[in-house]
Design an enzyme around this catalytic site. Structure first.
Site, PDB file in Angstrom:
ATOM      1  N   HIS A   1      28.223 -25.670  11.234  1.00  0.00           N
ATOM      2  CA  HIS A   1      27.091 -26.568  11.013  1.00  0.00           C
ATOM      3  C   HIS A   1      26.242 -26.733  12.276  1.00  0.00           C
ATOM      4  O   HIS A   1      26.761 -27.034  13.356  1.00  0.00           O
ATOM      5  CB  HIS A   1      27.625 -27.934  10.563  1.00  0.00           C
ATOM      6  CG  HIS A   1      26.550 -28.828  10.031  1.00  0.00           C
ATOM      7  ND1 HIS A   1      26.128 -28.767   8.723  1.00  0.00           N
ATOM      8  CD2 HIS A   1      25.796 -29.784  10.620  1.00  0.00           C
ATOM      9  CE1 HIS A   1      25.168 -29.652   8.538  1.00  0.00           C
ATOM     10  NE2 HIS A   1      24.948 -30.286   9.672  1.00  0.00           N
TER      11      HIS A   1
ATOM     12  N   ALA B   1      35.591 -30.463   9.190  1.00  0.00           N
ATOM     13  CA  ALA B   1      35.352 -30.354  10.629  1.00  0.00           C
ATOM     14  C   ALA B   1      33.851 -30.383  10.925  1.00  0.00           C
ATOM     15  O   ALA B   1      33.073 -29.646  10.325  1.00  0.00           O
ATOM     16  CB  ALA B   1      35.968 -29.056  11.164  1.00  0.00           C
TER      17      ALA B   1
ATOM     18  N   VAL C   1      32.193 -29.229  13.334  1.00  0.00           N
ATOM     19  CA  VAL C   1      31.630 -27.974  13.844  1.00  0.00           C
ATOM     20  C   VAL C   1      31.713 -26.858  12.810  1.00  0.00           C
ATOM     21  O   VAL C   1      31.281 -25.740  13.078  1.00  0.00           O
ATOM     22  CB  VAL C   1      32.346 -27.482  15.132  1.00  0.00           C
ATOM     23  CG1 VAL C   1      32.170 -28.500  16.246  1.00  0.00           C
ATOM     24  CG2 VAL C   1      33.819 -27.207  14.876  1.00  0.00           C
ATOM     25  N   GLU C   2      32.288 -27.148  11.633  1.00  0.00           N
ATOM     26  CA  GLU C   2      32.372 -26.100  10.615  1.00  0.00           C
ATOM     27  C   GLU C   2      31.508 -26.487   9.410  1.00  0.00           C
ATOM     28  O   GLU C   2      30.297 -26.370   9.455  1.00  0.00           O
ATOM     29  CB  GLU C   2      33.844 -25.848  10.253  1.00  0.00           C
ATOM     30  CG  GLU C   2      34.639 -25.405  11.498  1.00  0.00           C
ATOM     31  CD  GLU C   2      36.063 -24.976  11.221  1.00  0.00           C
ATOM     32  OE1 GLU C   2      36.285 -24.078  10.405  1.00  0.00           O
ATOM     33  OE2 GLU C   2      36.987 -25.571  11.826  1.00  0.00           O
ATOM     34  N   MET C   3      32.100 -27.036   8.343  1.00  0.00           N
ATOM     35  CA  MET C   3      31.294 -27.326   7.158  1.00  0.00           C
ATOM     36  C   MET C   3      30.768 -28.759   7.153  1.00  0.00           C
ATOM     37  O   MET C   3      29.882 -29.098   6.360  1.00  0.00           O
ATOM     38  CB  MET C   3      32.119 -27.013   5.903  1.00  0.00           C
ATOM     39  CG  MET C   3      32.454 -25.515   5.824  1.00  0.00           C
ATOM     40  SD  MET C   3      33.798 -25.105   4.668  1.00  0.00           S
ATOM     41  CE  MET C   3      32.901 -24.976   3.130  1.00  0.00           C
TER      42      MET C   3
END
Lengths: 348, 348
Positions: free
Chosen positions: B96, B136, B138-140
């Site tokens: 993201h 997370a 920094v992910e989804m």
């Protein structure tokens, strides 16, 4: 029920049914006269690019290949998701470095039937179109030489290009990359929509509401711009022909086809959106600011036709637009070649 | 050739061939004693999650569903690309807002055979693992309630969850999301690797170099950590058991399993990487800083075994590791449901 009453009832039903049949045929002819056409059974090969099964397979791999982007993360399918109507369902696409693109991603399905590609028609065909996003800094942010270096570093691609473009001395080149992608995209047509089945003679393929919507779509003049196989995509028109929409829908800084022709008459001119599968491709317009299809229809009525459509009319037109949803081809997800020491590293 | 010479030649050939057969069987037994095992024919259902074909299909849709992410852009397949060895071929994943994740994405293929999930084993199983990236930042970057709201807004998902989890009052919930994803991932096994065919009796499935590499892999002690069905993924070991690698490969700020257990003895401890399909999943190590598999083997020799492997030895071990590449299942790319007015909008 008395016998005479029954006879009258049956006669009336036959009469009505005969009348409905005649109405269906009349509607079909009305639609055809207005320039609407069902999907053809076959698609001719693009000029200068014969379509072979091997080229389609190579094009499919390239379509799903994130290493066409500088980051190694973004493929054609990222913004033209074949599982989501051939677009990304975002207002405007997100590309390299999470940059937002300037316009809504159009669907890749049936794009072969558009007169030209992009909202402003700046690419003559799918080959030319494919060159754009690969190189655009806000999209895949890559360079042709880097794309070719990547593909040449992957021995399987070298084999595939040699097979698909036989007799060429240096078949792994940027022109052949986009030719293969075009060959795959030519296959991305969606037959079987209720509208197509109706136009080919299946009276019951469309509901009564959808038929009413089709009649309205013609009578109200929508077909002046949205015609042809793709129910649009054939010509260029000012957005706000009668009344300019608000800046949220028509941002003043994007002057549309003016950027291509630099002709004052092309300010805020865009290619009429092709409407096949439009029910799957919200949000709408080049700005991607309208999520509701009925609202989009109303905006079009006001802006392009000077007509305030009633809620019922807009609803019927939406029903017709839903009859334009076809069946996407089944796609086997491709296995991509493994990188080598020579493969350029992702630029993140 | 004289008759006696011919007889001698044939006898010698038979003797050699018999000897090779005996060698192959001995190598097979040596590998088995060291804890290496071929892929099983069947995979048992995960605890508490019976795997049905319908659940697998639902899980596949969710695996490819970008709307599990806050942006509507990132799916499980973005970082665990099933066409690229089940990972993203990036040093560390990009999520993201184009944020870079802290560790290299492990492959999802055969992950069901790992003792626990993630580099630090913080998730007991695939269900628990799937909850991580969805949430997370920094992910989804999504939340369970938002995921559920999205899925509930899409009528087809509501139908599918009801069918897959019959009799449940409120089947569209976060636990069922990850159960369906787990059911799909259980099917992501890659049979048919040369190593598996060899272990099951096909003497010629592995080349002589690969067999030499397998023997070295056992003799040098690699199997002390990399054993079991997945040739790793079974237990935790300090990275730098004998000699700590440089900060580029082992960044000091990532203390591995210590973050999970807060036990000093777990500093820089990681789960031994599962090595199936390792030839497809560069770059290597949790830091993703080594692209060349032979270099990765050398680093392991120095760091974990205190052995400076010769170039020839490392090459043979790489050949063995290449024999661990299996055949991925064919995946039909899924059609995803169209959004409704109730679907939460992408957060970009």
């Amino acid at each position: 029920m008395k016998r005479s009453t029954l006879t009258t009832f049956v006669s009336l039903a036959l009469l009505l049914s005969g009348s409905a049949l005649a109405d269906d045929q009349a509607l079909r002819e009305k639609a055809a006269r207005a320039g609407l056409a069902p999907l053809p059974e076959t698609v001719p090969d693009p000029s200068g690019n014969p379509v072979t099964p091997e080229k389609v397979q190579l094009g499919k791999k390239l379509f799903f290949e994130p290493r066409l982007s500088a980051s190694g993360l973004i493929s054609c399918n990222t913004c033209h998701n074949l599982g989501m109507g051939g677009d990304d369902n975002l207002p405007t696409s997100v590309g390299h470095g999470w940059q937002k693109g300037p316009r809504n991603a159009p669907t890749v399905y049936n794009a072969v039937f558009n007169r030209a590609q992009f909202w402003d028609g700046r690419a003559a065909d799918l080959k030319e179109q494919a060159k754009g996003p690969i190189q655009a800094g806000v999209e895949m942010a890559n360079r042709p030489d880097q794309v070719v270096a990547t593909l040449k570093s992957l021995p399987k691609y070298v084999d595939w290009f040699s097979e698909v473009f036989p007799g060429e001395e240096d078949p792994v080149n940027f022109e052949n990359v986009v030719k293969a992608i075009e060959a795959f995209e030519v296959k991305l047509v969606t037959p079987g929509a209720p509208f197509d089945r109706f136009m080919k003679g299946a009276d019951t393929a469309m509901s009564a509401e959808q038929k009413d919507g089709l009649a309205l779509f013609v009578d109200r003049g929508c077909t002046a711009c949205h015609n042809g196989i793709n129910v649009g995509g054939q010509n260029y028109f000012p957005f706000g022909l009668i009344k300019r929409p608000g800046a949220d829908i028509l941002p003043p800084e994007d002057k549309g086809r003016f950027e291509v022709t630099h002709s004052a008459s092309d300010e805020y001119v865009f290619r009429a959106a092709p409407l096949r599968n439009v029910a799957l491709t919200a949000p709408y317009f080049h700005s991607g600011q309208v999520w509701d299809l009925k609202q989009a229809v109303s905006v079009m009525g006001t802006a392009q036709l000077g007509a305030e459509l009633s809620d019922e009319e807009a609803g019927k037109i939406v029903a017709f637009l839903q009859s334009l949803t076809g069946v996407a081809p089944q796609i086997l997800y491709p296995a991509l070649p493994v990188e080598t020491a020579a493969t350029p590293r992702p630029q993140l």
